[in-house]
Structure formats: structure tokens, C-alpha cells
Design an enzyme around this catalytic site. Sequence first.
Site, PDB file in Angstrom:
ATOM      1  N   ILE A  74       0.313  -0.958  -0.054  1.00  0.00           N
ATOM      2  CA  ILE A  74      -0.022  -0.036  -0.182  1.00  0.00           C
ATOM      3  C   ILE A  74       0.864   1.311  -0.437  1.00  0.00           C
ATOM      4  CG2 ILE A  74      -0.121   0.064   2.618  1.00  0.00           C
ATOM      5  CD1 ILE A  74      -3.014   1.160   1.982  1.00  0.00           C
ATOM      6  N   VAL A  76       0.841   5.782  -0.885  1.00  0.00           N
ATOM      7  CA  VAL A  76       0.585   6.919  -0.911  1.00  0.00           C
ATOM      8  C   VAL A  76       1.232   7.862  -1.472  1.00  0.00           C
ATOM      9  CG1 VAL A  76      -1.563   9.098  -0.219  1.00  0.00           C
ATOM     10  CG2 VAL A  76      -1.871   6.686   0.590  1.00  0.00           C
ATOM     11  N   GLU A 108       2.270  -8.218   5.246  1.00  0.00           N
ATOM     12  CA  GLU A 108       3.152  -8.530   6.736  1.00  0.00           C
ATOM     13  C   GLU A 108       3.904  -6.397   6.749  1.00  0.00           C
ATOM     14  OE1 GLU A 108       5.032 -13.077   5.248  1.00  0.00           O
ATOM     15  OE2 GLU A 108       6.147 -11.024   4.924  1.00  0.00           O
ATOM     16  N   ASN A 113       8.607  -0.248  10.599  1.00  0.00           N
ATOM     17  CA  ASN A 113       7.550   1.203   9.856  1.00  0.00           C
ATOM     18  C   ASN A 113       6.018   1.654  10.632  1.00  0.00           C
ATOM     19  OD1 ASN A 113       6.276   2.379   7.814  1.00  0.00           O
ATOM     20  ND2 ASN A 113       6.071   1.113   6.803  1.00  0.00           N
ATOM     21  N   TYR A 120      -2.216  -0.087  10.318  1.00  0.00           N
ATOM     22  CA  TYR A 120      -2.744  -1.787  10.069  1.00  0.00           C
ATOM     23  C   TYR A 120      -3.715  -2.125  11.573  1.00  0.00           C
ATOM     24  CZ  TYR A 120      -0.226  -1.852   5.894  1.00  0.00           C
ATOM     25  OH  TYR A 120      -0.268  -2.254   5.153  1.00  0.00           O
TER      26      TYR A 120
HETATM   27  C1  LIG Z   1       1.438   4.204   5.529  1.00  0.00           C
HETATM   28  C2  LIG Z   1       1.149   4.727   4.825  1.00  0.00           C
HETATM   29  C3  LIG Z   1       0.459   3.779   3.031  1.00  0.00           C
HETATM   30  C4  LIG Z   1      -0.280   5.767   4.507  1.00  0.00           C
HETATM   31  O1  LIG Z   1      -0.691   6.516   3.923  1.00  0.00           O
HETATM   32  P1  LIG Z   1      -1.047   8.556   4.535  1.00  0.00           P
HETATM   33  O2  LIG Z   1      -2.842   8.419   3.422  1.00  0.00           O
HETATM   34  O3  LIG Z   1      -0.461   8.975   4.631  1.00  0.00           O
HETATM   35  O4  LIG Z   1      -2.188   7.450   6.014  1.00  0.00           O
HETATM   36  P2  LIG Z   1      -3.875   8.032   6.738  1.00  0.00           P
HETATM   37  O5  LIG Z   1      -3.569  10.053   6.063  1.00  0.00           O
HETATM   38  O6  LIG Z   1      -4.753   7.187   6.552  1.00  0.00           O
HETATM   39  O7  LIG Z   1      -3.288   8.054   7.961  1.00  0.00           O
HETATM   40  C5  LIG Z   1      -3.103   6.527   8.684  1.00  0.00           C
HETATM   41  C6  LIG Z   1      -2.463   6.570   9.225  1.00  0.00           C
HETATM   42  O8  LIG Z   1      -0.617   7.360   9.908  1.00  0.00           O
HETATM   43  C7  LIG Z   1      -0.774   8.047  10.559  1.00  0.00           C
HETATM   44  N1  LIG Z   1       0.094   9.134  10.039  1.00  0.00           N
HETATM   45  C8  LIG Z   1      -0.242   9.489   9.436  1.00  0.00           C
HETATM   46  N2  LIG Z   1       1.107   9.587   8.516  1.00  0.00           N
HETATM   47  C9  LIG Z   1       2.049   9.534   9.778  1.00  0.00           C
HETATM   48  C10 LIG Z   1       2.976   9.903   9.994  1.00  0.00           C
HETATM   49  N3  LIG Z   1       4.282  10.867   8.779  1.00  0.00           N
HETATM   50  N4  LIG Z   1       4.055  10.562  11.416  1.00  0.00           N
HETATM   51  C11 LIG Z   1       2.786   9.625  12.253  1.00  0.00           C
HETATM   52  N5  LIG Z   1       1.697   9.113  11.872  1.00  0.00           N
HETATM   53  C12 LIG Z   1       0.976   9.369  10.724  1.00  0.00           C
HETATM   54  C13 LIG Z   1      -1.961   9.169  10.327  1.00  0.00           C
HETATM   55  O9  LIG Z   1      -2.572   9.579  12.253  1.00  0.00           O
HETATM   56  C14 LIG Z   1      -3.552   7.342  10.908  1.00  0.00           C
HETATM   57  O10 LIG Z   1      -3.348   7.209  12.015  1.00  0.00           O
HETATM   58  P3  LIG Z   1      -5.128   7.809  12.571  1.00  0.00           P
HETATM   59  O11 LIG Z   1      -5.636   6.519  12.276  1.00  0.00           O
HETATM   60  O12 LIG Z   1      -4.067   7.124  14.231  1.00  0.00           O
HETATM   61  O13 LIG Z   1      -4.661   9.042  12.995  1.00  0.00           O
HETATM   62  C15 LIG Z   1       1.534   5.925   3.851  1.00  0.00           C
HETATM   63  O14 LIG Z   1       1.979   6.772   4.751  1.00  0.00           O
HETATM   64  C16 LIG Z   1       2.707   5.270   2.970  1.00  0.00           C
HETATM   65  O15 LIG Z   1       2.903   5.479   1.821  1.00  0.00           O
HETATM   66  N6  LIG Z   1       4.325   4.860   3.941  1.00  0.00           N
HETATM   67  C17 LIG Z   1       5.131   4.297   2.364  1.00  0.00           C
HETATM   68  C18 LIG Z   1       4.827   3.233   2.634  1.00  0.00           C
HETATM   69  C19 LIG Z   1       4.420   2.112   3.237  1.00  0.00           C
HETATM   70  O16 LIG Z   1       4.809   1.848   3.169  1.00  0.00           O
HETATM   71  N7  LIG Z   1       3.734   0.945   2.597  1.00  0.00           N
HETATM   72  C20 LIG Z   1       3.248   0.194   3.902  1.00  0.00           C
HETATM   73  C21 LIG Z   1       4.205  -1.043   3.539  1.00  0.00           C
HETATM   74  S1  LIG Z   1       3.726  -2.444   4.563  1.00  0.00           S
END
Ligand SMILES: CC(C)(COP(=O)(O)OP(=O)(O)OC[C@H]1O[C@@H](n2cnc3c(N)ncnc32)[C@H](O)[C@@H]1OP(=O)(O)O)[C@@H](O)C(=O)NCCC(=O)NCCS
Length: 151
Positions: A74, A76, A108, A113, A120
Site C-alpha cells: 500500500i 500514498v 506483513e 514502519n 493497520y
Molecule cells: C502507510 C501509508 C500508506 C499511510 O498512508 P496515509 O494516506 O498517509 O495514511 P492516513 O492518512 O490514512 O493515516 C493512517 C494513520 O497513520 C497516521 N500517520 C500517517 N502519516 C503519519 C506520520 N508521518 N507520522 C505519524 N503518523 C502518521 C495517521 O495519523 C493515521 O493514524 P490515525 O488513524 O490513528 O490518526 C503511507 O504513509 C505510505 O505510503 N507509506 C510508505 C509506504 C509504506 O510504508 N507502505 C506500507 C508497507 S507495509
Amino acid sequence: MSRTVRPACAADAGLLVAIDASVNIHPWNAQQFAAACGGASLNKQCAMVVEEGGRIDGFVVFSQVLDEASIYSIGVHSAQQRKGLGHLLLHAALLKMKEAGATRCFLEVRQSNAVARRLYEGNGFELDGIRKSYYPTEGGREDALLMSRCL
Ligand SMILES: CC(C)(COP(=O)(O)OP(=O)(O)OC[C@H]1O[C@@H](n2cnc3c(N)ncnc32)[C@H](O)[C@@H]1OP(=O)(O)O)[C@@H](O)C(=O)NCCC(=O)NCCS
């Protein structure tokens, strides 16, 4: 403008490669995304994308075999993170799996992370076990956390 989540098509694959490469330390390659976009993959991987006004901001890749589903990736776009898109993509994937008859979803995640773990855990995933030293890192190896939830 409203956001929509839809199945990825073959034309989306290049953009997903670019998003993944910009946010993941070990991104997937073009063949992996091509297989997941359009549903032609042998192991039935399926990608969904979130878009707003024609701009794709993120993706989720999962697969399903009988009643078991797995989330593989996943991501973003960094400019669009922390706006709820991760939640949106995850919800859409979980709903699709459930509608198709899955009863449990597995994934996993790297121990380090914290953002993904928060996403999750906030969506009901619980720790099942740990695969020691599973992922390569710049300095060595790190553990994989094995998580799952009922659908
Ligand atoms: C993981 C990822 C998909 C989350 O996407 P996102 O659109 O930013 O997520 P959301 O805005 O829906 O937030 C999800 C949760 O993470 C938290 N969050 C998001 N970015 C954060 C940051 N930089 N620091 C702390 N918390 C964070 C949000 O507050 C939220 O938590 P909450 O519901 O308890 O408030 C994104 O950070 C990403 O693309 N990461 C890199 C790829 C990755 O690591 N993928 C997962 C591999 S297993």
C-alpha cells in the site's frame, strides 16, 4: 472534487511504479505492478487506486485465495499523505475481499514502519507472530511483523 477508489487498469501501472519508488525503500518493479494491474497475474493479485480529479494518489495491492486474503503493498504519494487515503484504500480492499468471500486478511510489515503499523492496528489488525530478520535494511536486517484480522 471527490476521491474515488477503483480497480487499477493496465494504463495505471507506470504511475504506481513511480509512487511506490518515491515512498518505499524496496519498491516493486514494473513487471510486478503490470501483473497486479488488470488482474492478469498468475497468483491473482489485484490493485486498486485512489484518484481525485483524474490524479492517482495511491494504491493497494492484495490477493485472495478461497477464504484467505493478503495485502502485499500500500502506498500514498508523499504530497497526499496524512489525509486519510491510507484508511480509504485499506477499507476498499477489505470490503472487496469480504464481498468475494474472504474471512481473514493477512499482511506483513517492517517492525520499524510505525506509520503503517498505526494504519493497520487502527483498522483491527493484530499481531500473529514475528519473522526474525526477514527484511534487508541499509544496516543489516529487521523483523517482519505478521498481522491479520477477521473480515
Ligand atoms: C502507510 C501509508 C500508506 C499511510 O498512508 P496515509 O494516506 O498517509 O495514511 P492516513 O492518512 O490514512 O493515516 C493512517 C494513520 O497513520 C497516521 N500517520 C500517517 N502519516 C503519519 C506520520 N508521518 N507520522 C505519524 N503518523 C502518521 C495517521 O495519523 C493515521 O493514524 P490515525 O488513524 O490513528 O490518526 C503511507 O504513509 C505510505 O505510503 N507509506 C510508505 C509506504 C509504506 O510504508 N507502505 C506500507 C508497507 S507495509
